[in-house]
Design a protein around this motif. Structure first.
Motif, PDB file in Angstrom:
ATOM      1  N   LEU A 121      31.739  37.646  31.534  1.00 28.81           N
ATOM      2  CA  LEU A 121      32.486  36.432  32.451  1.00 28.81           C
ATOM      3  C   LEU A 121      33.159  35.849  31.868  1.00 28.81           C
ATOM      4  N   PHE A 122      33.314  35.642  30.895  1.00 26.23           N
ATOM      5  CA  PHE A 122      34.053  34.861  29.927  1.00 26.23           C
ATOM      6  C   PHE A 122      35.342  35.720  29.531  1.00 26.23           C
ATOM      7  N   ALA A 123      35.062  36.966  28.993  1.00 26.31           N
ATOM      8  CA  ALA A 123      36.397  37.921  29.051  1.00 26.31           C
ATOM      9  C   ALA A 123      37.086  38.396  30.106  1.00 26.31           C
ATOM     10  N   ALA A 124      36.609  38.622  31.614  1.00 25.03           N
ATOM     11  CA  ALA A 124      36.687  38.400  32.152  1.00 25.03           C
ATOM     12  C   ALA A 124      37.875  37.115  33.073  1.00 25.03           C
ATOM     13  N   PHE A 125      37.362  36.291  32.415  1.00 24.32           N
ATOM     14  CA  PHE A 125      38.663  34.344  32.589  1.00 24.32           C
ATOM     15  C   PHE A 125      39.243  34.554  31.830  1.00 24.32           C
ATOM     16  N   LEU A 126      39.347  35.252  31.051  1.00 21.12           N
ATOM     17  CA  LEU A 126      40.545  34.867  29.660  1.00 21.12           C
ATOM     18  C   LEU A 126      42.009  36.129  30.232  1.00 21.12           C
ATOM     19  N   ALA A 127      40.994  37.326  30.966  1.00 15.66           N
ATOM     20  CA  ALA A 127      42.486  37.944  31.446  1.00 15.66           C
ATOM     21  C   ALA A 127      42.563  37.522  32.506  1.00 15.66           C
ATOM     22  N   TRP A 128      42.378  36.993  33.220  1.00 17.57           N
ATOM     23  CA  TRP A 128      42.490  36.161  34.669  1.00 17.57           C
ATOM     24  C   TRP A 128      43.426  35.026  33.820  1.00 17.57           C
ATOM     25  N   GLY A 129      43.247  34.410  32.900  1.00 17.52           N
ATOM     26  CA  GLY A 129      44.813  33.661  32.623  1.00 17.52           C
ATOM     27  C   GLY A 129      45.471  34.015  31.895  1.00 17.52           C
ATOM     28  N   VAL A 130      45.112  35.029  31.605  1.00 22.79           N
ATOM     29  CA  VAL A 130      46.679  36.370  31.261  1.00 22.79           C
ATOM     30  C   VAL A 130      47.568  36.504  32.319  1.00 22.79           C
ATOM     31  N   VAL A 131      46.484  37.358  33.284  1.00 18.96           N
ATOM     32  CA  VAL A 131      47.195  37.943  33.583  1.00 18.96           C
ATOM     33  C   VAL A 131      47.899  36.397  34.179  1.00 18.96           C
TER      34      VAL A 131
END
Length: 194
Positions: free
Chosen positions: A129-139
């Protein structure tokens, strides 16, 4: 776990429509109108958020630990969450120095939130969950920077430093409430339980 993955894909997908399929967004605005698009987008956001929360709750019951973070990581996470709350509040107020220097304080807040939780949680579902949100933030940050360069968006102009003070005070209050009880009431886990 499948429900969590579907929830993540749908929720973050809805929040990446402008980045991934801008023509679809434009065509929907043309056919539904601005208000219609906002209503549809809001409904999709809420529905996918509910699915994501439900899927996460289900996955937490069956997934094990991917890694066991040391106890001191929780202290770093709690401190980072203070910064995340201040940035979040700054994103909702007229621009002060915090908003203008960070450029996109809400996206930064999400990235800090996700990183903090990755540091303190080694459970497989939490890491996903948190890795996905971190990746979303970077994108999102990359996309916003490109849109800014292309002249599609402009950064909010500085209004007053008093909004920095408001962001700090309100951010601290929200952070204290989350640490004190809200996190436990909403998530079922106290950030102070180590």
């Amino acid at each position: 776990m499948t429900l969590l993955i579907v929830g993540i894909i749908l929720f973050l997908g809805v929040h990446l429509v402008r980045v991934l399929v801008p023509d679809f967004r434009r065509s929907m605005i043309a056919s539904l109108g601005e208000k219609g698009w906002r209503a549809a987008y809001s409904i999709a956001s809420i529905a996918t958020l509910i699915l994501l929360i439900y899927g996460f709750g289900q996955a937490r019951q069956v997934t094990g630990m991917l890694y066991n973070p040391p106890v001191w990581m929780a202290h770093i996470a709690i401190t980072l969450m203070l910064v995340a709350m201040i940035c979040l509040v700054a994103s909702l107020l007229p621009a002060g120095h915090i908003a203008t220097k960070t450029k996109h304080p809400m996206v930064l807040s999400v990235k800090i939130w996700a990183l903090a939780h990755l540091l303190a949680n080694g459970e497989t579902s939490s890491v996903l969950l948190f890795a996905a949100f971190l990746a979303w933030g970077v994108v999102m940050r990359i996309s916003l920077k490109r849109r800014e360069r292309a002249g599609e968006i402009t950064l909010r102009p500085f209004v007053s430093a008093k909004y920095d003070l408001y962001a700090i005070v309100i951010g601290i209050v929200v952070w204290v409430l989350i640490i004190w009880k809200l996190h436990e009431w909403l998530i079922g886990v106290s950030p102070l339980a180590m």
